[in-house]
Design a protein around this motif. Structure first.
Motif, PDB file in Angstrom:
ATOM      1  N   ALA A 106      11.617  -0.971  -6.663  1.00 43.75           N
ATOM      2  CA  ALA A 106      11.535  -1.631  -5.362  1.00 43.75           C
ATOM      3  C   ALA A 106      10.149  -1.330  -4.797  1.00 43.75           C
ATOM      4  O   ALA A 106       9.628  -0.233  -4.994  1.00 43.75           O
ATOM      5  N   PRO A 107       9.572  -2.282  -4.115  1.00 40.81           N
ATOM      6  CA  PRO A 107       8.247  -2.046  -3.536  1.00 40.81           C
ATOM      7  C   PRO A 107       8.261  -0.833  -2.601  1.00 40.81           C
ATOM      8  O   PRO A 107       9.145  -0.699  -1.762  1.00 40.81           O
ATOM      9  N   GLY A 108       7.333   0.067  -2.813  1.00 38.82           N
ATOM     10  CA  GLY A 108       7.217   1.230  -1.940  1.00 38.82           C
ATOM     11  C   GLY A 108       8.186   2.351  -2.227  1.00 38.82           C
ATOM     12  O   GLY A 108       8.201   3.354  -1.529  1.00 38.82           O
ATOM     13  N   ALA A 109       9.017   2.208  -3.255  1.00 43.58           N
ATOM     14  CA  ALA A 109       9.997   3.246  -3.592  1.00 43.58           C
ATOM     15  C   ALA A 109       9.686   3.829  -4.963  1.00 43.58           C
ATOM     16  O   ALA A 109       9.291   3.118  -5.881  1.00 43.58           O
ATOM     17  N   LYS A 110       9.874   5.123  -5.097  1.00 42.58           N
ATOM     18  CA  LYS A 110       9.676   5.818  -6.368  1.00 42.58           C
ATOM     19  C   LYS A 110      10.953   6.599  -6.667  1.00 42.58           C
ATOM     20  O   LYS A 110      11.401   7.411  -5.859  1.00 42.58           O
ATOM     21  N   LEU A 111      11.549   6.348  -7.834  1.00 40.27           N
ATOM     22  CA  LEU A 111      12.754   7.078  -8.208  1.00 40.27           C
ATOM     23  C   LEU A 111      12.415   8.546  -8.422  1.00 40.27           C
ATOM     24  O   LEU A 111      11.465   8.877  -9.119  1.00 40.27           O
ATOM     25  N   VAL A 112      13.202   9.414  -7.798  1.00 39.12           N
ATOM     26  CA  VAL A 112      12.975  10.854  -7.949  1.00 39.12           C
ATOM     27  C   VAL A 112      14.246  11.589  -8.395  1.00 39.12           C
ATOM     28  O   VAL A 112      14.241  12.805  -8.515  1.00 39.12           O
ATOM     29  N   GLY A 113      15.299  10.861  -8.653  1.00 35.72           N
ATOM     30  CA  GLY A 113      16.522  11.504  -9.114  1.00 35.72           C
ATOM     31  C   GLY A 113      17.692  10.548  -9.100  1.00 35.72           C
ATOM     32  O   GLY A 113      17.573   9.397  -8.686  1.00 35.72           O
ATOM     33  N   ALA A 114      18.816  11.055  -9.572  1.00 34.55           N
ATOM     34  CA  ALA A 114      20.037  10.251  -9.613  1.00 34.55           C
ATOM     35  C   ALA A 114      21.226  11.201  -9.525  1.00 34.55           C
ATOM     36  O   ALA A 114      21.101  12.397  -9.741  1.00 34.55           O
ATOM     37  N   ARG A 115      22.361  10.640  -9.205  1.00 39.85           N
ATOM     38  CA  ARG A 115      23.602  11.391  -9.192  1.00 39.85           C
ATOM     39  C   ARG A 115      24.718  10.465  -9.666  1.00 39.85           C
ATOM     40  O   ARG A 115      24.545   9.241  -9.686  1.00 39.85           O
ATOM     41  N   ALA A 116      25.823  11.050 -10.031  1.00 37.74           N
ATOM     42  CA  ALA A 116      26.920  10.249 -10.575  1.00 37.74           C
ATOM     43  C   ALA A 116      28.254  10.871 -10.203  1.00 37.74           C
ATOM     44  O   ALA A 116      28.348  12.066  -9.923  1.00 37.74           O
ATOM     45  N   THR A 117      29.275  10.037 -10.196  1.00 38.04           N
ATOM     46  CA  THR A 117      30.645  10.507 -10.066  1.00 38.04           C
ATOM     47  C   THR A 117      31.458   9.905 -11.205  1.00 38.04           C
ATOM     48  O   THR A 117      31.153   8.808 -11.686  1.00 38.04           O
ATOM     49  N   CYS A 118      32.450  10.637 -11.631  1.00 41.71           N
ATOM     50  CA  CYS A 118      33.346  10.110 -12.662  1.00 41.71           C
ATOM     51  C   CYS A 118      34.634  10.920 -12.673  1.00 41.71           C
ATOM     52  O   CYS A 118      34.741  11.963 -12.037  1.00 41.71           O
ATOM     53  N   TYR A 144      24.160   6.644  -8.674  1.00 42.39           N
ATOM     54  CA  TYR A 144      23.413   6.399  -7.442  1.00 42.39           C
ATOM     55  C   TYR A 144      21.980   6.888  -7.642  1.00 42.39           C
ATOM     56  O   TYR A 144      21.743   7.842  -8.379  1.00 42.39           O
ATOM     57  N   TYR A 145      21.034   6.265  -6.948  1.00 40.85           N
ATOM     58  CA  TYR A 145      19.626   6.643  -7.041  1.00 40.85           C
ATOM     59  C   TYR A 145      19.204   7.497  -5.859  1.00 40.85           C
ATOM     60  O   TYR A 145      19.713   7.338  -4.759  1.00 40.85           O
ATOM     61  N   ASN A 146      18.230   8.350  -6.092  1.00 43.87           N
ATOM     62  CA  ASN A 146      17.501   9.030  -5.033  1.00 43.87           C
ATOM     63  C   ASN A 146      16.064   8.516  -5.143  1.00 43.87           C
ATOM     64  O   ASN A 146      15.457   8.598  -6.206  1.00 43.87           O
ATOM     65  N   ALA A 147      15.549   7.960  -4.065  1.00 35.54           N
ATOM     66  CA  ALA A 147      14.212   7.373  -4.098  1.00 35.54           C
ATOM     67  C   ALA A 147      13.349   7.940  -2.980  1.00 35.54           C
ATOM     68  O   ALA A 147      13.834   8.218  -1.878  1.00 35.54           O
ATOM     69  N   GLU A 148      12.088   8.088  -3.297  1.00 36.40           N
ATOM     70  CA  GLU A 148      11.125   8.541  -2.301  1.00 36.40           C
ATOM     71  C   GLU A 148      10.459   7.304  -1.699  1.00 36.40           C
ATOM     72  O   GLU A 148      10.000   6.435  -2.433  1.00 36.40           O
ATOM     73  N   ILE A 149      10.448   7.224  -0.364  1.00 39.48           N
ATOM     74  CA  ILE A 149       9.834   6.088   0.320  1.00 39.48           C
ATOM     75  C   ILE A 149       8.948   6.611   1.444  1.00 39.48           C
ATOM     76  O   ILE A 149       9.075   7.756   1.875  1.00 39.48           O
ATOM     77  N   LEU A 150       8.096   5.757   1.920  1.00 38.50           N
ATOM     78  CA  LEU A 150       7.250   6.096   3.056  1.00 38.50           C
ATOM     79  C   LEU A 150       7.941   5.603   4.315  1.00 38.50           C
ATOM     80  O   LEU A 150       8.221   4.414   4.463  1.00 38.50           O
ATOM     81  N   ASN A 151       8.232   6.513   5.238  1.00 35.86           N
ATOM     82  CA  ASN A 151       8.808   6.149   6.522  1.00 35.86           C
ATOM     83  C   ASN A 151       7.678   5.548   7.357  1.00 35.86           C
ATOM     84  O   ASN A 151       6.715   6.239   7.694  1.00 35.86           O
ATOM     85  N   THR A 152       7.788   4.283   7.687  1.00 33.14           N
ATOM     86  CA  THR A 152       6.709   3.597   8.408  1.00 33.14           C
ATOM     87  C   THR A 152       6.583   4.034   9.857  1.00 33.14           C
ATOM     88  O   THR A 152       5.565   3.778  10.489  1.00 33.14           O
ATOM     89  N   LEU A 153       7.600   4.702  10.389  1.00 30.19           N
ATOM     90  CA  LEU A 153       7.511   5.201  11.761  1.00 30.19           C
ATOM     91  C   LEU A 153       6.787   6.545  11.832  1.00 30.19           C
ATOM     92  O   LEU A 153       5.952   6.774  12.698  1.00 30.19           O
ATOM     93  N   THR A 154       7.134   7.444  10.893  1.00 23.79           N
ATOM     94  CA  THR A 154       6.543   8.780  10.916  1.00 23.79           C
ATOM     95  C   THR A 154       5.362   8.923   9.962  1.00 23.79           C
ATOM     96  O   THR A 154       4.645   9.911  10.004  1.00 23.79           O
ATOM     97  N   LEU A 155       5.195   7.951   9.063  1.00 23.66           N
ATOM     98  CA  LEU A 155       4.177   7.968   8.017  1.00 23.66           C
ATOM     99  C   LEU A 155       4.312   9.179   7.098  1.00 23.66           C
ATOM    100  O   LEU A 155       3.334   9.680   6.553  1.00 23.66           O
ATOM    101  N   LYS A 156       5.550   9.629   6.912  1.00 27.06           N
ATOM    102  CA  LYS A 156       5.841  10.724   6.003  1.00 27.06           C
ATOM    103  C   LYS A 156       6.754  10.217   4.899  1.00 27.06           C
ATOM    104  O   LYS A 156       7.588   9.334   5.119  1.00 27.06           O
TER     105      LYS A 156
END
Length: 184
Positions: A106-118, A144-156
């Motif tokens: 996804a634009p602006g997102a970087k995968l940094v992990g995943a989790r699963a249930t079963c 499920y994915y864990n993604a790192e994104i840039l918060n456009t409000l805080t710029l973090k």
């Protein structure tokens, strides 16, 4: 002339929207999943080894019935260290992962992990005088994915935990880890 402008504007908008939308791919890797083994280890020892495996891996047991040889675990969550995702080429990022979710971009997102249930069950059966069969059945697998994104409000940069279920598969490592206890 107005019709051409409307058509052009519609095509331009459609192109912009689809080029910025997230893309989820199917799991492309081929994972060797063997779910049963027969052993000459005595039934009681097999049973105790399985209980130990569950305890050592912090897997809560739902049903435990030694008489019927059934152990179940329902809706168990697994986190980043044993859940991974494929890269854009279909290769598993963490080769030791028990479960895999497909590549996601996804634009602006970087995968940094995943989790699963079963949910799963382990069935232990005495099949001959000196033979015990162990079979593992996995079900209701969701990733499920864990993604790192840039918060456009805080710029973090922030890590978000995706709550939309995705395809998830076993890599065969969970089954191998448990069944390897009984191979002689």
């Amino acid at each position: 002339m107005k019709t051409r402008v409307v058509i052009f504007a519609t095509m331009l908008l459609a192109t912009l929207l689809t080029s910025c939308s997230p893309k989820v791919y199917i799991v492309r890797g081929q994972y060797d999943v063997s779910n049963s083994v027969t052993t000459s280890i005595p039934y009681d020892q097999v049973w105790n080894n399985i209980i130990d495996f569950f305890a050592e891996n912090s897997i809560p047991i739902g049903t435990l019935s030694k008489d019927s040889g059934l152990i179940t675990a329902s809706n168990i969550s697994f986190e980043d260290d044993i859940v991974s995702f494929e890269d854009e080429n279909g290769f598993l990022v963490n080769k030791d992962a028990w479960f895999v979710v497909p590549y996601y971009s996804a634009p602006g997102a970087k995968l940094v992990g995943a989790r699963a249930t079963c949910s799963f069950n382990v069935r232990v059966r005495q099949i001959e005088d000196n033979q015990v069969k162990i079979q593992i059945n996995l079900s209701n697998m969701v990733g499920y994915y864990n993604a790192e994104i840039l918060n456009t409000l805080t710029l973090k940069k922030e890590v978000i935990r995706n709550t939309f279920p995705r395809e998830c598969q076993s890599t065969g490592r969970f089954e191998t880890a448990l069944l390897s206890l009984f191979q002689k």
